[in-house]
Design a protein around this motif. Structure first.
Motif, mmCIF file in Angstrom:
data_model
loop_
_atom_site.group_PDB
_atom_site.id
_atom_site.type_symbol
_atom_site.label_atom_id
_atom_site.label_comp_id
_atom_site.label_asym_id
_atom_site.label_seq_id
_atom_site.Cartn_x
_atom_site.Cartn_y
_atom_site.Cartn_z
ATOM 1 N N PHE A 1 38.817 61.276 8.383
ATOM 2 C CA PHE A 1 38.564 61.867 9.695
ATOM 3 C C PHE A 1 37.582 61.012 10.472
ATOM 4 N N THR A 2 37.488 61.295 11.753
ATOM 5 C CA THR A 2 36.507 60.649 12.620
ATOM 6 C C THR A 2 36.088 61.652 13.685
ATOM 7 N N ALA A 3 34.967 61.410 14.314
ATOM 8 C CA ALA A 3 34.431 62.354 15.300
ATOM 9 C C ALA A 3 34.615 61.830 16.719
ATOM 10 N N ASN A 4 34.806 62.772 17.652
ATOM 11 C CA ASN A 4 34.942 62.436 19.068
ATOM 12 C C ASN A 4 34.308 63.576 19.866
ATOM 13 N N ALA A 5 33.101 63.347 20.352
ATOM 14 C CA ALA A 5 32.332 64.408 21.014
ATOM 15 C C ALA A 5 33.018 64.910 22.282
ATOM 16 N N SER B 1 34.991 82.320 5.789
ATOM 17 C CA SER B 1 34.154 83.308 6.464
ATOM 18 C C SER B 1 32.992 82.703 7.246
ATOM 19 N N THR B 2 32.801 81.377 7.196
ATOM 20 C CA THR B 2 31.695 80.783 7.946
ATOM 21 C C THR B 2 31.975 80.851 9.450
ATOM 22 N N TYR B 3 30.924 80.686 10.231
ATOM 23 C CA TYR B 3 31.050 80.842 11.681
ATOM 24 C C TYR B 3 32.088 79.894 12.275
ATOM 25 N N VAL B 4 31.982 78.605 11.956
ATOM 26 C CA VAL B 4 32.897 77.625 12.546
ATOM 27 C C VAL B 4 34.330 77.870 12.069
ATOM 28 N N ARG C 1 37.844 72.944 7.018
ATOM 29 C CA ARG C 1 37.949 73.781 8.211
ATOM 30 C C ARG C 1 36.622 74.001 8.929
ATOM 31 N N PHE C 2 35.505 73.675 8.304
ATOM 32 C CA PHE C 2 34.218 73.921 8.958
ATOM 33 C C PHE C 2 33.665 72.683 9.665
ATOM 34 N N LEU C 3 34.456 71.603 9.739
ATOM 35 C CA LEU C 3 34.038 70.418 10.488
ATOM 36 C C LEU C 3 34.293 70.626 11.980
ATOM 37 N N SER C 4 33.886 69.647 12.791
ATOM 38 C CA SER C 4 34.099 69.744 14.236
ATOM 39 C C SER C 4 35.593 69.622 14.547
ATOM 40 N N PRO C 5 36.043 70.093 15.715
ATOM 41 C CA PRO C 5 37.472 70.027 16.042
ATOM 42 C C PRO C 5 38.067 68.623 15.949
ATOM 43 N N SER C 6 37.342 67.612 16.417
ATOM 44 C CA SER C 6 37.882 66.252 16.351
ATOM 45 C C SER C 6 37.996 65.778 14.908
ATOM 46 N N GLN C 7 37.037 66.146 14.086
ATOM 47 C CA GLN C 7 37.103 65.767 12.675
ATOM 48 C C GLN C 7 38.252 66.484 11.970
ATOM 49 N N VAL C 8 38.434 67.752 12.291
ATOM 50 C CA VAL C 8 39.531 68.510 11.689
ATOM 51 C C VAL C 8 40.876 67.930 12.115
#
Length: 495
Positions: free
Chosen positions: A198-202, A302-305, A268-275
């Motif tokens: 995965f990679t992140a994109n703010a 059950s975590t928030y994200v 599933r608890f990573l950021s949308p871009s990472q997911v």
């Protein structure tokens, strides 16, 4: 004398026919004897647990379809890997130290003053080993009356302890799991194996988390990120490394006795871009490598994200499923219990997984009784052959749900296919035979059902059609031998 030879030939023919009939009838007779024996083990006020354990250890069990690779490795093997990597385990936190500078300082210290020790030293210290096993797994959780973290947190926290070495010796780990499976007469494992790159994109994260974003706008954002990923050298390098690891780690695993296939997973608890980038990786891997047979999403639901982004994730799966229609999905969905989240959080996760994302199997499916359209969802699962992966040990530990409260009772009643699986046998310190023992002990079942469950674990696998037929045919032979062995043992015992 002239009539003797024809009479002899006729007698031999009759004898041969009778013998052939007996041989043909024997398998059915053996199955009936095995069925009667099994009924004797589960009848009465209490099931005969020791005999059930023997029975299910011997019984061919087809496949384990809900199986996490890192969660299946026992802590003792992780400690061996700590030493292989030159790491150490902190005495106070039980965390693995991987920093080269800190490791050098520990090695320079005298043995008496070291606060971080080798895996072997942990194994030799019975007190520390006992404490470590309670953190790196769920051992002895119910033997303590002191203040403890909640069981769900205890379970998911275990991965943070051993993750530092979980991906370091995968070939060794897979060989261990293979031999362990063969020892308990298990032919196939479909394992959730390694995090998909995965990679992140703010900017992407900010755009897709806007309230009220419609499907068309979301799909446009998803489409726009694809060429960005294709040009991302780091992401592509990680993807290539994943492919190489699958090829090298799995070499020699498949043979006449055993087969293993793999599912890259998304957290599933990573950021949308990472997911999303992780999903894209997983779909690409499943399309390109025949050993990679599906895609999964994991992590505490059950975590928030996880809760906030659940519907977003299902839309992402839908988008990619349209581009990769042959890639199969086995999604963790509904691993929730009343009180873990607000009631509205229990209303649609399973339905969304099958109707939006396009899941072919559901992992856990525990909150079905709370879903808004539970009957329609179960009807769809029955009609479309969407099986539920039932994990009795972890459902009991994490969610506190067992016995008649477990939705396997609903799935059985409404004809939804299901299979028995282990989840994280290394964390729970159990095996598939024990899961069958729990099923037989808790629910009014019979030999025909447990035998069908074994076959269904191949039928509902993501194996190719030729591989399914091969394993089903092999299972026929294994059950014939098993039933013959049971019948023979009963005869010798005078039963």
């Amino acid at each position: 004398m002239k009539h003797t030879f024809p009479k002899l030939m006729m007698a031999l023919a009759v004898a041969a026919a009778c013998n052939a009939h007996a041989q043909k009838a024997a398998p059915g007779a053996n199955e009936q004897a095995t069925s009667r024996h099994f009924a004797s083990l589960v009848s009465g006020a209490q099931p005969k647990s020791a005999e059930l354990t023997l029975f299910f250890t011997m019984m061919p069990k087809g496949g384990d379809l809900h199986h996490h690779y890192s969660g299946a490795i026992y802590a003792e093997q992780f400690l061996q890997w700590v030493d292989k990597q030159g790491y150490c385990v902190h005495k106070n936190s039980y965390q693995i130290e991987t920093d080269a500078g800190k490791l050098a300082l520990e090695r320079a210290a005298s043995p008496a003053t070291r606060t971080c020790i080798t895996g072997e030293a942990v194994m030799l210290d019975n007190t520390m080993l006992a404490e470590l096993l309670q953190r790196w797994g769920t051992k002895d959780f119910y033997n303590h009356s002191g203040q403890q973290t909640p069981p769900d947190r205890t379970f998911f926290d275990t991965f943070g302890y051993f993750n530092a070495v979980a991906s370091t010796n995968t070939a060794d780990g897979l060989r261990t799991l293979k031999q362990r499976a063969i020892n308990e007469n298990l032919s196939y494992i479909e394992t959730v194996f390694e995090l998909a790159p995965f990679t992140a994109n703010a900017d992407f994260d900010k755009a897709v988390l806007v309230q009220g974003l419609d499907a068309a706008a979301l799909n446009a954002r998803l489409e726009a990120l694809l060429p960005v990923l294709d040009k991302d050298a780091g992401w592509n390098g990680w993807l290539d490394a994943y492919k190489k690891n699958v090829d090298t780690s799995t070499a020699g695993i498949d043979d006449a006795q055993f087969t293993m296939r793999y599912q890259p997973f998304v957290l599933r608890f990573l950021s949308p871009s990472q997911v999303f980038s992780s999903m894209v990786s997983a779909f690409k891997l499943a399309r390109e490598n025949p050993k990679v047979v599906g895609v999964n999403i994991v992590g505490q639901e059950s975590t928030y994200v996880s809760m906030r982004d659940y519907k977003l994730h299902m839309q992402m799966f839908k988008f990619l499923k349209a581009k990769y229609p042959d890639v199969k999905l086995s999604l963790h969905a509904g691993e929730l219990a009343l009180g873990m989240v607000p009631p509205e959080g229990l209303q649609s996760h399973i339905a969304d997984a099958i109707n939006v994302a396009g899941a072919s199997r559901i992992g856990h499916g525990m909150d079905i009784a709370h879903e808004s359209n539970a009957l329609a969802t179960m009807q769809a699962m029955r009609e479309r052959g969407i099986a539920v992966e039932v994990n009795l040990t972890s459902n009991d530990f994490i969610l506190g749900i067992k016995g008649d409260a477990h939705p396997v009772t609903l799935y059985r009643k409404y004809g939804v296919p299901f299979v028995i699986s282990t989840d994280d046998a290394g964390v729970s310190r159990n095996n598939l035979a024990n899961e069958y023992v729990l099923f037989a002990s808790r629910y009014k079942t019979n030999y025909a059902e447990v035998k069908k469950l074994s076959y269904d674990s191949i039928r509902y696998s993501f194996l190719s059609a030729p591989d399914k037929q091969r394993l089903l045919k092999a299972l026929d032979g294994k059950f014939a031998k098993f039933e013959a062995d049971v019948a023979s043992s009963l005869h010798k015992a005078g039963n």
